[in-house]
Design an enzyme around this catalytic site. Structure first.
Site, PDB file in Angstrom:
ATOM      1  N   GLY A   1       1.459  22.397   0.540  1.00 40.94           N
ATOM      2  CA  GLY A   1       0.361  22.736   1.448  1.00 40.94           C
ATOM      3  C   GLY A   1      -0.663  23.723   0.930  1.00 40.94           C
ATOM      4  O   GLY A   1      -1.825  23.670   1.321  1.00 40.94           O
TER       5      GLY A   1
ATOM      6  N   ASP B   1       0.045  28.068   2.847  1.00 43.02           N
ATOM      7  CA  ASP B   1      -0.983  27.422   3.670  1.00 43.02           C
ATOM      8  C   ASP B   1      -1.013  28.007   5.077  1.00 43.02           C
ATOM      9  O   ASP B   1      -2.063  28.286   5.625  1.00 43.02           O
ATOM     10  CB  ASP B   1      -0.780  25.891   3.713  1.00 43.02           C
ATOM     11  CG  ASP B   1       0.619  25.472   4.137  1.00 43.02           C
ATOM     12  OD1 ASP B   1       1.480  26.336   4.387  1.00 43.02           O
ATOM     13  OD2 ASP B   1       0.856  24.247   4.214  1.00 43.02           O
TER      14      ASP B   1
ATOM     15  N   ASP C   1       3.750  29.874  10.384  1.00 47.23           N
ATOM     16  CA  ASP C   1       3.890  29.345  11.740  1.00 47.23           C
ATOM     17  C   ASP C   1       5.018  30.133  12.419  1.00 47.23           C
ATOM     18  O   ASP C   1       4.771  31.233  12.911  1.00 47.23           O
ATOM     19  CB  ASP C   1       4.178  27.839  11.620  1.00 47.23           C
ATOM     20  CG  ASP C   1       4.286  27.125  12.943  1.00 47.23           C
ATOM     21  OD1 ASP C   1       3.776  27.639  13.952  1.00 47.23           O
ATOM     22  OD2 ASP C   1       4.863  26.016  12.979  1.00 47.23           O
TER      23      ASP C   1
HETATM   24  P1  IMP Z   1       7.207  27.966   9.418  1.00 47.54           P
HETATM   25  O1  IMP Z   1       8.457  27.981   8.600  1.00 47.54           O
HETATM   26  O2  IMP Z   1       7.477  27.563  10.849  1.00 47.54           O
HETATM   27  O3  IMP Z   1       6.401  29.241   9.360  1.00 47.54           O
HETATM   28  O4  IMP Z   1       6.333  26.777   8.877  1.00 47.54           O
HETATM   29  C1  IMP Z   1       5.638  26.854   7.725  1.00 47.54           C
HETATM   30  C2  IMP Z   1       5.278  25.478   7.201  1.00 47.54           C
HETATM   31  O5  IMP Z   1       5.168  24.502   8.240  1.00 47.54           O
HETATM   32  C3  IMP Z   1       3.924  25.534   6.552  1.00 47.54           C
HETATM   33  O6  IMP Z   1       4.016  25.898   5.208  1.00 47.54           O
HETATM   34  C4  IMP Z   1       3.391  24.125   6.765  1.00 47.54           C
HETATM   35  O7  IMP Z   1       3.758  23.317   5.692  1.00 47.54           O
HETATM   36  C5  IMP Z   1       4.069  23.643   8.027  1.00 47.54           C
HETATM   37  N1  IMP Z   1       3.161  23.718   9.206  1.00 47.54           N
HETATM   38  C6  IMP Z   1       3.174  24.618  10.209  1.00 47.54           C
HETATM   39  N2  IMP Z   1       2.219  24.379  11.118  1.00 47.54           N
HETATM   40  C7  IMP Z   1       1.567  23.278  10.682  1.00 47.54           C
HETATM   41  C8  IMP Z   1       0.435  22.534  11.198  1.00 47.54           C
HETATM   42  O8  IMP Z   1      -0.179  22.820  12.247  1.00 47.54           O
HETATM   43  N3  IMP Z   1       0.048  21.457  10.446  1.00 47.54           N
HETATM   44  C9  IMP Z   1       0.675  21.093   9.295  1.00 47.54           C
HETATM   45  N4  IMP Z   1       1.719  21.762   8.772  1.00 47.54           N
HETATM   46  C10 IMP Z   1       2.164  22.852   9.466  1.00 47.54           C
HETATM   47 MG    MG Z   2       3.719  24.696   3.460  1.00 51.12          MG
END
Ligand code: IMP
Ligand code: MG
Length: 179
Positions: A48, A103, A106
């Site tokens: 990403g 990227d 979240d």
């Molecule tokens: P986390 O572990 O929940 O913080 O997610 C991180 C990863 O989820 C990021 O590096 C993205 O690859 C993916 N991600 C989170 N939100 C989105 C979104 O809205 N669109 C696409 N990919 C997302």
């Molecule tokens: Mg990612």
């Protein structure tokens, strides 16, 4: 309004390229001020962050190295909750200042996993530079040092981010249109 279709979903334009590039430049300038004498190792998290890292590194002018790692936590629109192994970090981080280039932060689960791993490998100082953050989704106690843009808790694609593998090549950010 510009809308596009990716697989079964409609997305509408939400952040145009010019706004993205301005915000990314500001992150690069902040890094130049903060890390001038730290010889940082930038660690770009694939897939990403490839576009963000590419534009960011055009502004970063301090002596530095850049490398790439890969992992994933997303399955379509929803987090799977489990984060896979980190692959590809061949450089030693012992005693170094590292900047994780992501990227999006979240829930923060992915970043927590990366931070744990880099601490275990002996990094001296770890900074986080993320293109996007969804502050309302954060579930972990993580301090993000550099954020280009904060966005609401909606699914987006473009500028490196995908929906089931598609949309990474879009130069603008698009937000999913609710059905
Ligand atoms: P986390 O572990 O929940 O913080 O997610 C991180 C990863 O989820 C990021 O590096 C993205 O690859 C993916 N991600 C989170 N939100 C989105 C979104 O809205 N669109 C696409 N990919 C997302
Ligand atoms: Mg990612």
């Amino acid at each position: 309004m510009t809308t596009i279709q990716i697989k079964d979903k409609k997305f509408s334009l939400s952040i145009p390229e010019a706004e993205i590039l301005k915000a990314v430049r500001e992150v690069g300038e902040a890094i130049n001020r903060d890390l001038a004498h730290k010889n940082p190792l930038f660690i770009c998290v694939l897939n990403g962050a490839f576009m963000f890292a590419g534009d960011l590194m055009k502004t970063v002018s301090v002596p530095c190295e850049i490398t790439f790692i890969k992992l994933s936590s997303y399955d379509g629109l929803y987090t799977t909750g489990s984060v896979k192994e980190i692959i590809g970090l061949n450089e030693s981080v012992v005693g170094r200042t590292v900047v994780v280039v992501e990227d999006i932060v979240d829930t923060g689960l992915t970043m927590e996993r990366i931070l744990d791993s880099l601490h275990a490998k002996g990094a001296n100082e770890i900074r986080i530079a993320t293109f996007l953050q969804k502050p309302d989704a954060l579930q972990r106690d993580i301090t993000v040092d550099y954020v280009a843009m904060k966005i609401p808790n909606d699914f987006i694609v473009g500028y490196g981010l995908d929906y089931d593998g598609y949309g990474r090549n879009l130069k603008d950010i698009y937000t999913v249109v609710p059905e």
